[in-house]
Design an enzyme around this catalytic site. Structure first.
Site, PDB file in Angstrom:
ATOM      1  CG  HIS A 170      30.891  14.530  38.422  1.00  0.00           C
ATOM      2  ND1 HIS A 170      31.723  14.518  39.530  1.00  0.00           N
ATOM      3  CD2 HIS A 170      30.997  15.778  37.885  1.00  0.00           C
ATOM      4  CE1 HIS A 170      32.299  15.707  39.652  1.00  0.00           C
ATOM      5  NE2 HIS A 170      31.878  16.481  38.672  1.00  0.00           N
ATOM      6  CD  GLU A 379      33.305  11.108  45.976  1.00  0.00           C
ATOM      7  OE1 GLU A 379      33.068  10.056  45.334  1.00  0.00           O
ATOM      8  OE2 GLU A 379      33.627  12.178  45.462  1.00  0.00           O
TER       9      GLU A 379
END
Length: 425
Positions: A170, A379
């Site tokens: 991303h 994450e």
């Protein structure tokens, strides 16, 4: 990114927010709908995984989970759909510039694509015996998707457990590339002086790819609006807009379960078909290329995202912990035990991906579900997609130990549950 259980500083790009708010009005019946622009919002009400999955099913990208609500990137039609679910939606506060850094510093303190290439060149030149640069393929716009292989006999394909680590799938998640580059540095500088690292490099073949979405990263970073464009997808045109969410485009349970969008303007657009995005196919082809003599050589896969302080494992497409033929009780236990161990070293929260919300066509569902590679997602932290430059060193330091342990488990993940003799003899 997936989401976060901690309170976050809210992100928004002013220009995108203004466009999104303007787009909330219904389109004229006389004109065909054009591409929609995503804005940043706070959704109040969703508290459970099922409720968050309802929000995700609209196509909105969930950026963070907060107490009592979620932060999302959403186009106007998705905002309307979320409101129809009965949840309240309001614009997210605009992120202000970091007072400790000039706007130009905020955009350039992270490695640009060119600087990443230079860093890789330097590492390989300094450590030619254990580090080799490779190009796994080209992006849609023709940029090299580069990686570094690290091993003791780096020019030889040995019969050793393999590890694949990717980052920056991303575009806006810039800290992820810094973590990958830091790990390359940790392995190469520690070789020969740190016995643990030396043993890992001698007994593993490690493939690290710091920027697997280079077109999106370059686009996000070359912005007049600081700190970035909040761009998530790649830059490949689609039938109605631009970009595919590469982490919804893999050929396992693609588009199966409401965990992605068929709208080209959406942040979670899954593409016209599995591996329709250039970069997705490049990555999947590499994974398939590691099947040697009918056996997948990769023993461990990691996809690094930000910024939610989580360690995740498959599956994302189903709430079930075990799936007949796809995730046995021992396979689930090994994933869960390793995930919890890794999270114990960096202070992140460990959980199955679908505990947050349903996704489909993702990297680690593919690498485990189709290829049986033990797979995880990190994450990272940082409080936003664009943490202050001063935060980079501290944040990547947090996951160094977790990366070493993940690499170590590549030979036999079942060691985590004491069943190595049963599965890895």
């Amino acid at each position: 990114m997936r989401s976060s259980r901690r309170l976050r500083s809210l992100l928004a790009v002013p220009a995108a927010l203004a466009l999104a708010l303007a787009g909330l009005a219904a389109p004229s019946a006389a004109s065909a709908p054009g591409p929609e622009t995503a804005g940043q919002y706070v959704v109040t009400g969703p508290r459970t995984g099922q409720q968050r999955s309802q929000v995700a099913r609209t196509g909105a990208a969930i950026n963070a989970v907060r107490a009592g609500g979620v932060e999302v990137s959403a186009i106007p039609s998705e905002v309307r759909a979320i409101r129809r679910l009965g949840f309240a939606v309001r614009p997210a506060p605009v992120q202000t510039a970091n007072p400790s850094a000039a706007p130009s510093t905020a955009a350039t303190s992270y490695h640009t694509f060119a600087e990443m290439r230079q860093e890789v060149d330097s590492v390989v030149a300094a450590h030619p015996a254990i580090a080799r640069q490779f190009v796994v393929g080209k992006s849609y716009q023709g940029r090299d998707i580069v990686g570094v292989k690290i091993s003791d006999n780096v020019a030889t394909d040995e019969n050793e457990p393999e590890v694949m680590i990717i980052a920056n799938i991303h575009a806006r998640e810039r800290l992820t590339a810094e973590q990958a580059l830091d790990y390359i540095g940790q392995l190469t500088t520690g070789y020969g002086s740190n016995s643990r690292i030396t043993n890992l490099v001698n007994s593993r073949e490690i493939y690290v790819m710091p920027m697997v979405n280079p077109d999106g990263q370059v686009y996000d970073m070359t912005s007049d609006t600081q700190p970035g464009r909040m761009w998530r997808k790649n830059r490949q045109p689609n039938p109605t807009s631009t970009g595919t969410d590469l982490n919804r485009n893999f050929a396992y349970k693609w588009g199966c379960c409401g965990g992605s969008s068929g709208n080209g303007s959406s942040e979670t657009y899954r593409g016209t078909g599995p591996e329709s995005a250039t970069e997705t196919k490049v990555l999947a082809d590499f994974v398939r290329s590691r099947v040697v003599g009918g056996k997948q050589q990769l023993g461990m896969f990691l996809d690094i995202h930000s910024d939610a302080e989580l360690v995740l494992w498959p599956f994302g497409y189903t709430y079930s912990n075990t799936v007949p033929g796809s995730m046995s009780a021992d396979e689930e236990a090994a994933h869960r035990t390793i995930g919890r161990e890794l999270a114990g070293t960096n202070g992140f929260a460990p959980e199955q991906s679908s505990d947050l919300y349903i996704t489909d066509g993702t990297t680690d569902d593919y690498t485990w579900g189709q290829q049986r590679i033990f797979s995880f997602t990190f994450e990272l932290a940082g409080g936003s997609f664009y943490p202050a430059p001063s935060a980079i060193a501290g944040e990547v330091q947090r996951s160094r130990e977790a990366l070493l342990r993940l690499t170590d488990y590549a030979d036999c993940p079942y060691r985590a549950i004491g069943k190595q003799s049963q599965y890895c003899a």
